[in-house]
Design an enzyme around this catalytic site. Structure first.
Site, PDB file in Angstrom:
ATOM      1  N   PRO A   1      34.397  52.402  36.072  1.00 33.25           N
ATOM      2  CA  PRO A   1      35.280  53.220  36.896  1.00 33.25           C
ATOM      3  C   PRO A   1      35.761  52.528  38.160  1.00 33.25           C
ATOM      4  CG  PRO A   1      33.039  54.094  36.917  1.00 33.25           C
ATOM      5  CD  PRO A   1      33.080  53.007  35.901  1.00 33.25           C
ATOM      6  N   ASN A   2      37.029  52.733  38.415  1.00 31.39           N
ATOM      7  CA  ASN A   2      37.732  52.283  39.619  1.00 31.39           C
ATOM      8  C   ASN A   2      37.981  50.779  39.704  1.00 31.39           C
ATOM      9  OD1 ASN A   2      38.021  54.923  40.790  1.00 31.39           O
ATOM     10  ND2 ASN A   2      35.811  54.842  41.161  1.00 31.39           N
TER      11      ASN A   2
ATOM     12  N   ARG B   1      42.045  49.543  46.424  1.00 28.39           N
ATOM     13  CA  ARG B   1      40.914  50.231  47.050  1.00 28.39           C
ATOM     14  C   ARG B   1      40.083  49.292  47.919  1.00 28.39           C
ATOM     15  NH1 ARG B   1      35.905  50.145  42.971  1.00 28.39           N
ATOM     16  NH2 ARG B   1      35.032  51.561  44.496  1.00 28.39           N
TER      17      ARG B   1
ATOM     18  N   TYR C   1      36.325  44.724  48.260  1.00 30.14           N
ATOM     19  CA  TYR C   1      36.629  44.203  46.929  1.00 30.14           C
ATOM     20  C   TYR C   1      37.705  43.115  46.907  1.00 30.14           C
ATOM     21  CZ  TYR C   1      33.903  48.230  45.544  1.00 30.14           C
ATOM     22  OH  TYR C   1      32.889  49.142  45.407  1.00 30.14           O
TER      23      TYR C   1
ATOM     24  N   ASN D   1      30.624  45.240  34.342  1.00 29.05           N
ATOM     25  CA  ASN D   1      30.614  45.768  35.697  1.00 29.05           C
ATOM     26  C   ASN D   1      30.690  47.285  35.522  1.00 29.05           C
ATOM     27  OD1 ASN D   1      31.092  46.727  38.262  1.00 29.05           O
ATOM     28  ND2 ASN D   1      32.480  45.067  38.820  1.00 29.05           N
TER      29      ASN D   1
ATOM     30  N   ALA E   1      30.184  52.527  39.502  1.00 28.41           N
ATOM     31  CA  ALA E   1      29.215  53.517  39.979  1.00 28.41           C
ATOM     32  C   ALA E   1      28.214  53.923  38.900  1.00 28.41           C
ATOM     33  CB  ALA E   1      29.944  54.749  40.512  1.00 28.41           C
TER      34      ALA E   1
ATOM     35  N   HIS F   1      28.752  42.462  39.751  1.00 33.71           N
ATOM     36  CA  HIS F   1      29.311  43.299  40.811  1.00 33.71           C
ATOM     37  C   HIS F   1      30.084  42.408  41.765  1.00 33.71           C
ATOM     38  CE1 HIS F   1      27.133  46.770  39.461  1.00 33.71           C
ATOM     39  NE2 HIS F   1      26.088  45.983  39.306  1.00 33.71           N
TER      40      HIS F   1
ATOM     41  N   ARG G   1      25.112  47.194  50.871  1.00 33.15           N
ATOM     42  CA  ARG G   1      25.903  48.416  50.988  1.00 33.15           C
ATOM     43  C   ARG G   1      24.983  49.627  51.108  1.00 33.15           C
ATOM     44  NH1 ARG G   1      30.568  48.511  46.868  1.00 33.15           N
ATOM     45  NH2 ARG G   1      31.232  50.130  48.316  1.00 33.15           N
TER      46      ARG G   1
END
Length: 145
Positions: free
Chosen positions: A9-10, A17, A22, A73, A76, A99, A106
Site C-alpha cells: 500500500p501507498n 507522499r 521517501y 515491500n 504498512a 523498506h 520512525r
C-alpha cells in the site's frame, strides 16, 4: 533467476507522499530502476503493486513454482499482516523484505515487522537502492543452493 517484486500500500504514491521520508522518485521511475538493474544483472524482474492485502497474498501464492525469489515491500502491512507472513511461509520462495525508509528511526509501531520472520533478510533505510540490494542478496542466496 525470475524475481517477483511486490510493493504494498501507498508505494504507488512515491514522489507524491512524504518526500522528506521517501524521496522524489515516483513509482514508475522506481520500477524502471529495478528492472534496468535486473537486466544488467541478467535477472528477469516482474513488478507488482497493490493497496489490497488479499491481492498481495494472491500474488505470493501465484508465485509458487514460477519465481526463484521475491522482494517485498509490504508497506504498512509489514507491521500487522500475519496473512502475508503465512503466504510467504507457504510458498517457501527466498524473500527479501525491503523498506525505503529506515523503519527503526520512525514511529515506534513501525519498529516491528511481522513479515520479516518469513524472509531471508530485511533491508531498511537505503532508499530505492534497497531494492537493488535485495536483487543482489537473492543472487547470492541462489548461488548457495
Amino acid at each position: 533467476m525470475k524475481i517477483l517484486v511486490i510493493n504494498g500500500p501507498n508505494i504507488n504514491m512515491l514522489g507524491i507522499r512524504e518526500k522528506n521520508i521517501y524521496g522524489k522518485i515516483g513509482y514508475d521511475e522506481l520500477c524502471k530502476i529495478i528492472t534496468d538493474k535486473g537486466k544488467k544483472l541478467e535477472q528477469d524482474i516482474y513488478m507488482f503493486q497493490s493497496n489490497i492485502e488479499g491481492e498481495i497474498i494472491n500474488k505470493i501464492q501465484e508465485a509458487y513454482g514460477k519465481y526463484d525469489g521475491i522482494i517485498i515491500n509490504p508497506g504498512a502491512y509489514t507491521h500487522y499482516s500475519i496473512a502475508i507472513y503465512d503466504a510467504l511461509l507457504a510458498v517457501s520462495i527466498p524473500t527479501v523484505e525491503v523498506h525505503i525508509s529506515n523503519i527503526y528511526k520512525r514511529e515506534e509501531f513501525r519498529h516491528k515487522s511481522v513479515t520479516a520472520a518469513a524472509c531471508i533478510g530485511q533491508i531498511s533505510g537505503f532508499g530505492v537502492y534497497g531494492y537493488v540490494m535485495g536483487i543482489l542478496a537473492l543472487i547470492e542466496q541462489n548461488k548457495n543452493k
